[in-house]
Scaffold this active site. Structure first.
Site, PDB file in Angstrom:
ATOM      1  N   ARG A  89      68.316 -92.201-110.079  1.00 33.13           N
ATOM      2  CA  ARG A  89      69.761 -92.323-110.317  1.00 33.13           C
ATOM      3  C   ARG A  89      70.256 -91.154-111.167  1.00 33.13           C
ATOM      4  O   ARG A  89      71.197 -91.297-111.940  1.00 33.13           O
ATOM      5  CB  ARG A  89      70.059 -93.627-111.021  1.00 33.13           C
ATOM      6  CG  ARG A  89      69.223 -93.808-112.263  1.00 33.13           C
ATOM      7  CD  ARG A  89      69.831 -94.804-113.138  1.00 33.13           C
ATOM      8  NE  ARG A  89      68.910 -95.185-114.197  1.00 33.13           N
ATOM      9  CZ  ARG A  89      69.265 -95.951-115.189  1.00 33.13           C
ATOM     10  NH1 ARG A  89      70.485 -96.395-115.266  1.00 33.13           N
ATOM     11  NH2 ARG A  89      68.401 -96.266-116.110  1.00 33.13           N
ATOM     12  N   LYS A 109      73.316 -88.709-115.151  1.00 25.68           N
ATOM     13  CA  LYS A 109      72.519 -89.938-115.033  1.00 25.68           C
ATOM     14  C   LYS A 109      73.459 -91.075-114.641  1.00 25.68           C
ATOM     15  O   LYS A 109      74.439 -91.336-115.344  1.00 25.68           O
ATOM     16  CB  LYS A 109      71.846 -90.211-116.383  1.00 25.68           C
ATOM     17  CG  LYS A 109      70.882 -91.372-116.407  1.00 25.68           C
ATOM     18  CD  LYS A 109      70.105 -91.371-117.718  1.00 25.68           C
ATOM     19  CE  LYS A 109      69.272 -92.620-117.891  1.00 25.68           C
ATOM     20  NZ  LYS A 109      68.568 -92.627-119.175  1.00 25.68           N
ATOM     21  N   ASP A 121      70.456 -99.075-107.134  1.00 29.01           N
ATOM     22  CA  ASP A 121      71.775 -98.636-106.653  1.00 29.01           C
ATOM     23  C   ASP A 121      72.138 -97.228-107.121  1.00 29.01           C
ATOM     24  O   ASP A 121      73.209 -96.721-106.816  1.00 29.01           O
ATOM     25  CB  ASP A 121      72.856 -99.642-107.096  1.00 29.01           C
ATOM     26  CG  ASP A 121      72.962 -99.750-108.618  1.00 29.01           C
ATOM     27  OD1 ASP A 121      72.210 -99.050-109.325  1.00 29.01           O
ATOM     28  OD2 ASP A 121      73.793-100.543-109.098  1.00 29.01           O
ATOM     29  N   GLY A 122      71.251 -96.620-107.914  1.00 36.23           N
ATOM     30  CA  GLY A 122      71.516 -95.255-108.364  1.00 36.23           C
ATOM     31  C   GLY A 122      72.552 -95.160-109.473  1.00 36.23           C
ATOM     32  O   GLY A 122      72.971 -94.067-109.849  1.00 36.23           O
ATOM     33  N   ARG A 172      73.473 -85.560-119.621  1.00 35.87           N
ATOM     34  CA  ARG A 172      72.418 -85.409-120.610  1.00 35.87           C
ATOM     35  C   ARG A 172      71.958 -83.957-120.636  1.00 35.87           C
ATOM     36  O   ARG A 172      71.875 -83.299-119.607  1.00 35.87           O
ATOM     37  CB  ARG A 172      71.277 -86.329-120.211  1.00 35.87           C
ATOM     38  CG  ARG A 172      70.038 -86.186-121.038  1.00 35.87           C
ATOM     39  CD  ARG A 172      69.192 -87.429-120.932  1.00 35.87           C
ATOM     40  NE  ARG A 172      68.378 -87.431-119.727  1.00 35.87           N
ATOM     41  CZ  ARG A 172      67.517 -88.408-119.433  1.00 35.87           C
ATOM     42  NH1 ARG A 172      67.404 -89.448-120.229  1.00 35.87           N
ATOM     43  NH2 ARG A 172      66.794 -88.364-118.345  1.00 35.87           N
ATOM     44  N   ASP A 250      56.355 -91.875-117.861  1.00 37.65           N
ATOM     45  CA  ASP A 250      57.512 -91.189-117.260  1.00 37.65           C
ATOM     46  C   ASP A 250      58.630 -90.982-118.270  1.00 37.65           C
ATOM     47  O   ASP A 250      59.584 -90.251-117.995  1.00 37.65           O
ATOM     48  CB  ASP A 250      58.029 -91.975-116.044  1.00 37.65           C
ATOM     49  CG  ASP A 250      58.282 -93.447-116.365  1.00 37.65           C
ATOM     50  OD1 ASP A 250      57.351 -94.119-116.829  1.00 37.65           O
ATOM     51  OD2 ASP A 250      59.412 -93.911-116.167  1.00 37.65           O
ATOM     52  N   ASN A 251      58.507 -91.601-119.433  1.00 40.34           N
ATOM     53  CA  ASN A 251      59.514 -91.407-120.477  1.00 40.34           C
ATOM     54  C   ASN A 251      58.958 -90.584-121.627  1.00 40.34           C
ATOM     55  O   ASN A 251      59.435 -90.678-122.753  1.00 40.34           O
ATOM     56  CB  ASN A 251      59.998 -92.759-120.996  1.00 40.34           C
ATOM     57  CG  ASN A 251      60.760 -93.542-119.935  1.00 40.34           C
ATOM     58  OD1 ASN A 251      61.282 -92.954-118.991  1.00 40.34           O
ATOM     59  ND2 ASN A 251      60.824 -94.847-120.089  1.00 40.34           N
ATOM     60  N   ASP A 260      64.994 -90.657-122.623  1.00 34.38           N
ATOM     61  CA  ASP A 260      65.179 -91.940-121.945  1.00 34.38           C
ATOM     62  C   ASP A 260      65.354 -93.098-122.911  1.00 34.38           C
ATOM     63  O   ASP A 260      64.458 -93.911-123.137  1.00 34.38           O
ATOM     64  CB  ASP A 260      64.029 -92.211-120.962  1.00 34.38           C
ATOM     65  CG  ASP A 260      64.361 -91.614-119.604  1.00 34.38           C
ATOM     66  OD1 ASP A 260      65.371 -90.896-119.508  1.00 34.38           O
ATOM     67  OD2 ASP A 260      63.616 -91.865-118.645  1.00 34.38           O
TER      68      ASP A 260
HETATM   69  P1  AMP Z   1      64.100 -95.900-116.606  1.00 30.87           P
HETATM   70  O1  AMP Z   1      63.890 -97.347-116.900  1.00 30.87           O
HETATM   71  O2  AMP Z   1      65.551 -95.471-116.694  1.00 30.87           O
HETATM   72  O3  AMP Z   1      63.187 -94.995-117.357  1.00 30.87           O
HETATM   73  O4  AMP Z   1      63.764 -95.756-115.050  1.00 30.87           O
HETATM   74  C1  AMP Z   1      62.502 -95.988-114.503  1.00 30.87           C
HETATM   75  C2  AMP Z   1      62.537 -95.601-113.039  1.00 30.87           C
HETATM   76  O5  AMP Z   1      63.436 -96.441-112.310  1.00 30.87           O
HETATM   77  C3  AMP Z   1      63.009 -94.178-112.765  1.00 30.87           C
HETATM   78  O6  AMP Z   1      62.324 -93.711-111.646  1.00 30.87           O
HETATM   79  C4  AMP Z   1      64.470 -94.355-112.467  1.00 30.87           C
HETATM   80  O7  AMP Z   1      65.000 -93.312-111.687  1.00 30.87           O
HETATM   81  C5  AMP Z   1      64.456 -95.671-111.698  1.00 30.87           C
HETATM   82  N1  AMP Z   1      65.736 -96.377-111.808  1.00 30.87           N
HETATM   83  C6  AMP Z   1      66.193 -97.030-112.898  1.00 30.87           C
HETATM   84  N2  AMP Z   1      67.397 -97.581-112.640  1.00 30.87           N
HETATM   85  C7  AMP Z   1      67.716 -97.278-111.361  1.00 30.87           C
HETATM   86  C8  AMP Z   1      68.833 -97.561-110.517  1.00 30.87           C
HETATM   87  N3  AMP Z   1      69.874 -98.277-110.940  1.00 30.87           N
HETATM   88  N4  AMP Z   1      68.798 -97.068-109.267  1.00 30.87           N
HETATM   89  C9  AMP Z   1      67.755 -96.353-108.836  1.00 30.87           C
HETATM   90  N5  AMP Z   1      66.686 -96.049-109.577  1.00 30.87           N
HETATM   91  C10 AMP Z   1      66.655 -96.505-110.828  1.00 30.87           C
HETATM   92 MG    MG Z   2      62.791 -93.147-117.500  1.00 30.57          MG
END
Ligand code: AMP
Ligand code: MG
Length: 491
Positions: A89, A109, A121-122, A172, A250-251, A260
Site C-alpha cells: 500500500r 503510504k 485494499d492498499g 514519508r 520487514d520493519n 513503520d
Molecule cells: P505493516 O503492518 O504496515 O508493516 O505491513 C505489513 C505488510 O502488509 C506489508 O507488506 C504491507 O504492505 C502489507 N499491508 C498492510 N496493510 C495493507 C493494506 N491495507 N493493503 C495492502 N497491503 C497492506
Molecule cells: Mg511494515
C-alpha cells in the site's frame, strides 16, 4: 513544487520491484504539511498551493516523468517467515537530495493497491497515519534516528477496518527503505545477483566508507555496521521509553532508522514488560525484549547475507556469528552512555550501570512515570526541591536511598549543581507523545474532523525539552481512566 528526483530503486531489475501508479482518491485534502522538512528537501514553496499539494501528496496528480515503485520484500512476522510481503500500500516516488547532499526516499503510504497487496485494499486509515506523523516527528525531536513525516492528506473516502474510517495518505521520508526483509526476499529465492545489488545500494546510501573494500569483504563489513547502528538505535528507544510494537524483520531498516510506526507507543509508568500492541499477545515485542529482538532480526540479516560471504560456508558462519555476538556489548555500551547522560554524568566510572539499573528498579517498585522521573531528577540534585520528584513515587523509601547514592556519585564530578540541572533538562524530555493524548488527537480528527488537538500536540512534541508555557496537560501522565493500554495496527 517537487524537487528533482532520482530513480535509483525504480531502475533496479524488474523482479526486485514493480512500477505502479497510485490509485486516485475521491477528494484529497491536505491536513498537515511539514514545511521545514520540505525546505530541507528542496521543495519549491514559493508558489505553494494547498489544492495542488493535496493532489501531489495523495498521488492523484504526479509529474509524468516519475516512476512510482513498490519494493519487493519478505519478512519474519512474529517469528514466522513470510516469503512475500512487499509494499502492498505504498509507492516510492523517487529519491530527493536534501540540503546536506544526502538522498532521501519520498514514499506515499496508503496510495492504493500494488502487485504486493495480497488481500489488502492498499489504503491507510487516518488514525494510523496521524499516529505515525506524531510519533516519528517526536522521535526526530528527541534525537532518535527515524523516518520523517512530510505530509498527510485525507482522501475523502471511507475505508473499512473494525469500522468505517476516513482514509488518508502519508508522505514519508526515509534515508532508504531497505529492510532486513528486503534481503530475505532474495536470499529465500537463491538470487545472489539481487542480493549483491542490495549490498551495493546499502553501501551507497548508508555506508559509503565500505565502498573501498573488495566486494567479497563488503557483506560481513555491512553486517557489522548494521549491528552497530541497530545497537545504538535500540539504546535510544530504551532511553526514551519507546515501544515499537512490531519489530518484524520487514520493519527493521538497515540504515538504522526507526521505521513503520504501527501500534507503537511511549511507556508512562515504568514496567519493563509493557506491551501496547493488540496483536502482540505474548509480549514478544515488550519494552524489555527490544534489544534481544533486534539481535534476532540481525541474525536473520546475517543469514540472508551468507550466500555472498564466499565459498567456505563454515568460515562465513563463524565470521558472521562473531559479529552478531558483539551486539550485546555494543548495546550495553550505548545504553550506558544514554543512561549516563540521563543521570547528568559526564565521566565514566565503575558502578554507573548499577546506579542506572537501581533507578529503574525503584521506579518499578514505586510505580513511577518513566519520563517524569528522569525529568525531575533536575529538581533533586539538591534536597530542597526533591519533593517534586518524590511525588511521582507511590512509596519513596527506595528513591530516597537511591538519591543519596546518586548525589555521592555526582559529587565525584567537579561541576556545580546548576550545571548539572542544565545538563539534565537538556537531555531528559518533559513532553513525549503520550498514548492517551495521541488517541485523543486521532479521535477528534477521525470522528469529528477536528484537527486542533492533533496540531496542538504536534506543536508540543516539537520542543520536548522545554516546559510548555501554561500547558501542563502534555506533560502529565494519564489519570486513572485516561490510560490507553492497547493500540491497534489499523492496517
Ligand atoms: P505493516 O503492518 O504496515 O508493516 O505491513 C505489513 C505488510 O502488509 C506489508 O507488506 C504491507 O504492505 C502489507 N499491508 C498492510 N496493510 C495493507 C493494506 N491495507 N493493503 C495492502 N497491503 C497492506
Ligand atoms: Mg511494515
Amino acid at each position: 513544487m517537487l524537487p528533482p528526483l532520482s530513480h535509483r530503486y525504480a531502475d533496479l531489475p524488474e523482479h526486485m520491484r514493480a512500477e505502479v501508479r497510485p490509485t486516485p482518491v475521491a477528494k484529497p485534502r491536505l491536513v498537515v504539511f511539514n514545511q521545514p522538512l520540505a525546505e530541507e528537501l528542496g521543495f519549491d514553496l514559493a508558489h505553494f498551493d494547498e489544492t495542488r499539494a493535496a493532489e501531489l501528496f495523495s498521488g492523484n496528480v504526479l509529474p509524468e516523468e516519475l516512476k512510482p515503485t513498490a519494493a519487493a520484500y519478505a519478512g519474519h512476522q512474529f517469528g514466522n517467515f513470510v516469503p512475500q510481503l512487499g509494499d502492498g500500500r505504498a509507492v516510492l516516488l523517487g529519491e530527493a537530495r536534501n540540503c546536506a547532499g544526502q538522498l532521501r526516499d519520498l514514499q506515499l503510504k496508503g496510495s492504493g493497491r500494488t502487485p504486493f497487496s495480497r488481500g489488502g485494499d492498499g489504503r491507510a486509515p487516518l488514525g494510523p497515519v496521524l499516529r505515525e506523523y506524531l510519533v516519528s516527528e517526536a522521535m526526530h525531536a528527541l534525537g532518535v534516528p527515524t523516518t520523517r513525516a512530510l505530509a498527510a492528506v485525507t482522501t475523502g473516502e471511507r475505508i473499512y477496518r473494525r469500522m468505517p474510517e476516513p482514509g488518508a495518505v502519508l508522505t514519508r521520508v526515509a534515508s532508504s527503505h531497505l529492510r532486513v526483509g528486503t534481503f530475505q526476499y532474495f536470499a529465500a529465492r537463491g538470487d545472489e545477483a539481487a542480493l549483491r545489488l542490495l549490498v551495493d545500494e546499502a553501501v551507497a546510501r548508508h555506508y559509503p566508507g565500505l565502498a573501498e573494500l573488495t566486494s567479497d569483504a563488503q557483506p560481513l563489513a555491512l553486517l557489522e555496521v548494521v549491528v552497530e547502528r541497530q545497537a545504538a538505535l535500540i539504546a535510544k528507544w530504551m532511553s526514551v521509553g519507546f515501544i515499537h510494537g512490531v519489530m518484524n524483520t520487514d520493519n527493521c531498516a538497515i540504515g538504522g532508522e526507526t521505521i513503520d510506526y504501527g501500534p507503537c507507543a511511549f511507556m508512562d509508568r515504568y514496567d519493563p514488560q509493557t506491551v501496547f500492541s493488540s496483536i502482540d499477545e505474548r509480549g514478544r515485542y515488550a519494552y524489555a525484549n527490544q534489544p534481544s529482538m533486534a539481535q534476532w532480526n540481525l541474525t536473520r540479516f546475517a543469514e540472508a547475507l551468507l550466500p555472498l560471504m564466499g565459498y567456505d560456508s563454515k568460515k562465513a558462519i563463524a565470521d558472521a556469528t562473531k559479529v552478531l555476538e558483539t551486539f550485546d556489548e555494543r548495546y550495553q555500551h550505548h545504553w550506558l552512555n544514554e543512561m549516563r547522560r540521563k543521570l547528568g554524568l559526564m565521566e565514566a566510572r565503575d558502578g554507573d550501570a548499577q546506579l542506572a539499573a537501581a533507578l529503574l528498579d525503584v521506579m518499578y517498585q514505586g510505580r513511577a512515570d518513566f519520563t517524569l522521573t528522569f525529568r525531575h531528577l533536575a529538581d533533586a540534585v539538591t534536597t530542597d526541591q526533591q519533593h517534586v520528584l518524590l511525588a511521582l513515587f507511590e512509596e519513596t523509601h527506595g528513591i530516597e536511598t537511591w538519591l543519596t547514592r546518586w548525589r555521592e556519585r555526582l559529587a565525584a564530578e567537579q561541576v556545580t549543581p546548576a550545571q548539572i540541572v542544565t545538563r539534565l533538562r537538556a537531555v531528559n524530555p518533559v513532553v513525549i507523545p503520550r498514548n492517551h493524548r495521541v488517541e485523543q488527537a486521532i479521535e477528534a480528527a477521525a470522528e469529528r474532523d477536528d484537527f486542533s488537538p492533533f496540531e496542538a500536540l504536534l506543536a508540543a512534541i516539537m520542543n520536548p525539552f522545554d516546559e510548555p508555557a501554561g500547558e501542563l496537560s502534555y506533560t502529565r501522565p494519564p489519570q486513572e481512566g485516561e490510560q490507553v493500554l492497547r493500540t491497534f495496527c489499523g492496517t
